[in-house]
Scaffold this motif. Structure first.
Motif, PDB file in Angstrom:
ATOM      1  N   CYS A 198       4.177   9.664  -1.042  1.00 19.89           N
ATOM      2  CA  CYS A 198       3.720   8.278  -1.123  1.00 19.89           C
ATOM      3  C   CYS A 198       4.653   7.276  -0.429  1.00 19.89           C
ATOM      4  O   CYS A 198       5.280   6.422  -1.077  1.00 19.89           O
ATOM      5  CB  CYS A 198       3.497   7.855  -2.566  1.00 19.89           C
TER       6      CYS A 198
ATOM      7  N   ARG B  41       5.621   3.828   1.245  1.00 15.89           N
ATOM      8  CA  ARG B  41       5.048   2.516   0.924  1.00 15.89           C
ATOM      9  C   ARG B  41       5.194   1.553   2.105  1.00 15.89           C
ATOM     10  O   ARG B  41       6.176   1.608   2.855  1.00 15.89           O
ATOM     11  CB  ARG B  41       5.735   1.955  -0.315  1.00 15.89           C
TER      12      ARG B  41
ATOM     13  N   TYR C 139      -4.594   5.613   2.606  1.00 16.24           N
ATOM     14  CA  TYR C 139      -3.748   4.854   1.692  1.00 16.24           C
ATOM     15  C   TYR C 139      -4.535   4.408   0.464  1.00 16.24           C
ATOM     16  O   TYR C 139      -5.770   4.422   0.435  1.00 16.24           O
ATOM     17  CB  TYR C 139      -3.165   3.616   2.413  1.00 16.24           C
TER      18      TYR C 139
ATOM     19  N   ARG D 204       7.144   1.290   8.112  1.00 16.09           N
ATOM     20  CA  ARG D 204       7.469   1.953   6.861  1.00 16.09           C
ATOM     21  C   ARG D 204       8.629   1.266   6.171  1.00 16.09           C
ATOM     22  O   ARG D 204       9.592   0.832   6.807  1.00 16.09           O
ATOM     23  CB  ARG D 204       7.816   3.418   7.103  1.00 16.09           C
TER      24      ARG D 204
ATOM     25  N   ALA E 143       0.897   5.443   1.213  1.00 15.02           N
ATOM     26  CA  ALA E 143       0.197   6.424   2.031  1.00 15.02           C
ATOM     27  C   ALA E 143       0.057   7.736   1.278  1.00 15.02           C
ATOM     28  O   ALA E 143       1.030   8.324   0.819  1.00 15.02           O
ATOM     29  CB  ALA E 143       0.939   6.651   3.343  1.00 15.02           C
TER      30      ALA E 143
ATOM     31  N   CYS F 112      -0.657   6.122  -6.208  1.00 14.38           N
ATOM     32  CA  CYS F 112      -0.624   7.283  -5.317  1.00 14.38           C
ATOM     33  C   CYS F 112      -0.203   8.551  -6.057  1.00 14.38           C
ATOM     34  O   CYS F 112      -0.662   9.643  -5.736  1.00 14.38           O
ATOM     35  CB  CYS F 112       0.331   7.000  -4.153  1.00 14.38           C
TER      36      CYS F 112
ATOM     37  N   ILE G   2       0.855  -1.183   0.000  1.00 18.36           N
ATOM     38  CA  ILE G   2       0.000   0.000   0.000  1.00 18.36           C
ATOM     39  C   ILE G   2       0.898   1.241   0.000  1.00 18.36           C
ATOM     40  O   ILE G   2       2.082   1.148   0.336  1.00 18.36           O
ATOM     41  CB  ILE G   2      -0.959   0.040   1.214  1.00 18.36           C
TER      42      ILE G   2
ATOM     43  N   VAL H  40      -3.713   6.739   8.767  1.00 13.79           N
ATOM     44  CA  VAL H  40      -3.110   6.603   7.441  1.00 13.79           C
ATOM     45  C   VAL H  40      -4.223   6.564   6.386  1.00 13.79           C
ATOM     46  O   VAL H  40      -5.144   5.741   6.482  1.00 13.79           O
ATOM     47  CB  VAL H  40      -2.254   5.319   7.340  1.00 13.79           C
TER      48      VAL H  40
END
Length: 517
Positions: A506, A508, A479, A465, A422, A493, A420, A477
């Motif tokens: 962004c 990840r 996402y 992170r 952010a 993103c 994902i 968050v």
């Protein structure tokens, strides 16, 4: 020796082109010897159509002899017109230095030979017709004409350019005429409206001058016509009916067809689109995330649901050209799905991408009802039969190091290999952090981006992170994802839909993998 003495009977002569005029000239010899005089006609320009008879006179001293001058001006554009001055010269053949000239004027009448030609003779249209008129001058004098058009019923208006023309000898000039109806007809049959075009002399002829019977070569005239058509012909009505039916069909299709919002046309409509590159990754038990690279010069995308053999089971057209990711929802858990994507430019559809496949996640098992055993240490249950068994504490997730996915009533589910990115991080200690995060996620969803909000420690403890290799603090968050790789998650993103709403670097995450160590 002295010069001869000449006398012209008539100094003013008049003649029409093709006619003849005569004059007599008398030659007196004032000398003392017999003289022989050669006679000829002179002028500003040579006069080849003038003749002297006899051309030579012998005159005794103090005597005189007579000769005749005949003028025969030709017809046609090569002939002269107007006043032509001339002189009769007598030159001594004994002494060429002795000569004399007597002058006169010849008035030659004008001959008009103007002709007019209209092209086309008949024009047609709903409002106006266009014509070209030509004037040719085959007379013996240049002419200036004022072009005048008229119709007997005054149903037409005329625009003439130029309306005054100069027509030199032997030349042709052209003017344009636009005939416009004064009363357009909506429906009905065609109507022929005749009109006449006249080249009037400019300046006009003196009042009271007799008119030439029949065709007047000095006032050329030609007939024409404009065929007026109705505005709504049968073909126009039929075409309007067909277009209206087509518009109704298009509107009905737009209102009833499946798919998202209408695509924004950005292609040129003539270039065959390229082949997209599509990837797929499971986004949960009922959804799969699709990501692709944006293609230039296209209007939209078409998404196809295919089986393993490549057969199309379902299609979704009109995917927005600005979109580079889509989450397909409403799928069955634990099922293998394949998709293909093609680009559309006008009526042209490019080759489909290679099939991108993914298997949805397994359904989350239903939690067992709580036990009545005490929570501390081991638990003791008393099954039927009086046999007592011991169960270890419920700490499987903690022992394996996996982050707990069951904390919170709406905790998201992730599988190993999913990533994902952010869009926004907000410390949980901030006022309205949760409300702001969920509001941003809803705003992104309305723009076509599958975005969600989670609480790093409340809903999914252990999230860390990729760049810092550290667990997330008490953050909210927002996402996008999950995707099959960190680059795919970052591409979603950094898509225009996301960056226009919230510019982000962004970060990840790989939620289903615990931090190292």
């Amino acid at each position: 020796m002295t010069d001869p003495v000449l006398r012209l009977e008539t100094t003013q002569l008049t003649v029409e082109p093709g006619g003849q005029a005569r004059a007599e000239v008398t030659v007196l010899n004032p000398g003392t010897i017999v003289e022989s005089y050669a006679l000829d006609v002179v002028g500003e320009q040579p006069i080849p159509w003038a003749e002297v008879t006899p051309p030579v006179l012998s005159v005794y001293p103090q005597q005189q002899e007579t000769a005749t001058i005949v003028f025969n001006p030709p017809t046609g554009p090569t002939g002269p017109a107007g006043t032509v001055p001339f002189g009769i010269r007598a030159k001594s053949q004994v002494d060429p230095l002795n000569s004399a000239v007597v002058e006169g004027q010849l008035e030659i009448g004008q001959v008009f030979g103007l002709q007019a030609k209209l092209t086309p003779v008949t024009s047609s249209g709903r409002w106006r017709g266009l014509h070209t008129i030509q004037f040719s001058n085959w007379g013996n004098a240049p002419a200036r004409l004022r072009i005048v058009a008229s119709d007997p019923d005054q149903a037409l208006g005329f625009l003439i350019r130029p309306d005054v023309v100069d027509v030199p000898l032997g030349a042709t000039v052209t003017a344009r005429i636009k005939a416009r109806t004064r009363k357009p007809v909506l429906r009905g049959s065609t109507t022929r409206l005749p009109f006449k075009v006249v080249g009037e002399p400019d300046p006009p002829r003196p009042f009271g001058m007799p008119e030439t019977p029949g065709a007047d070569p000095g006032r050329p005239m030609v007939d024409g016509a404009f065929t007026q058509k109705p505005i709504l012909t049968r073909g126009v009505i039929t075409a309007a009916t067909v277009v209206g039916a087509a518009l109704i069909g298009v509107l009905a299709f737009a209102l009833t067809r499946g798919g998202g919002a209408a695509a924004t046309p950005t292609g040129d409509g003539t270039t065959l689109p390229g082949k997209p590159v599509l990837t797929a990754a499971a986004a949960g038990p009922t959804s799969i995330a699709l990501v692709w690279a944006q293609l230039p010069n296209i209007d939209s995308y078409a998404l196809y649901y295919v089986d393993d053999a490549g057969h199309v089971n379902k299609s979704e057209r009109g995917v927005d050209v600005k979109q580079t990711a889509k989450t397909v929802t409403g799928l069955n858990a634990g099922v293998h799905y394949c998709f293909k994507l093609s680009a559309v430019n006008g009526k042209l559809e490019g080759p489909p991408s290679a099939a991108a496949c993914a298997t949805t996640g397994k359904a989350t098992p239903t939690s067992a009802p709580p036990s009545s055993a005490p929570p501390s240490g081991g638990t003791s249950t008393a099954p039927p039969g009086g046999v007592t068994t011991s169960a270890p504490p419920s700490s499987a997730a903690t022992q394996t190091g996996q982050p707990s996915a069951s904390v919170g009533v709406d905790a998201p589910q992730f599988a190993p290999g999913q990533w994902i990115a952010a869009v926004d991080l907000a410390p949980g200690a901030l006022v309205n952090a949760e409300q702001n995060a969920k509001s941003l996620a809803a705003q992104l969803k309305s723009a076509g981006v599958d975005a969600k909000a989670l609480h790093a420690t409340g809903q999914y403890p252990g999230l860390y992170r990729l760049d810092t290799k550290k667990p997330m603090p008490d953050d909210w968050v927002v996402y996008v994802g999950p995707a099959a790789s960190p680059d795919q998650a970052q591409a979603v993103c950094r898509s225009p839909q996301v960056q226009q709403i919230r510019s982000s670097t962004c970060p990840r995450f790989q939620p289903a993998v615990p931090p190292p160590g």
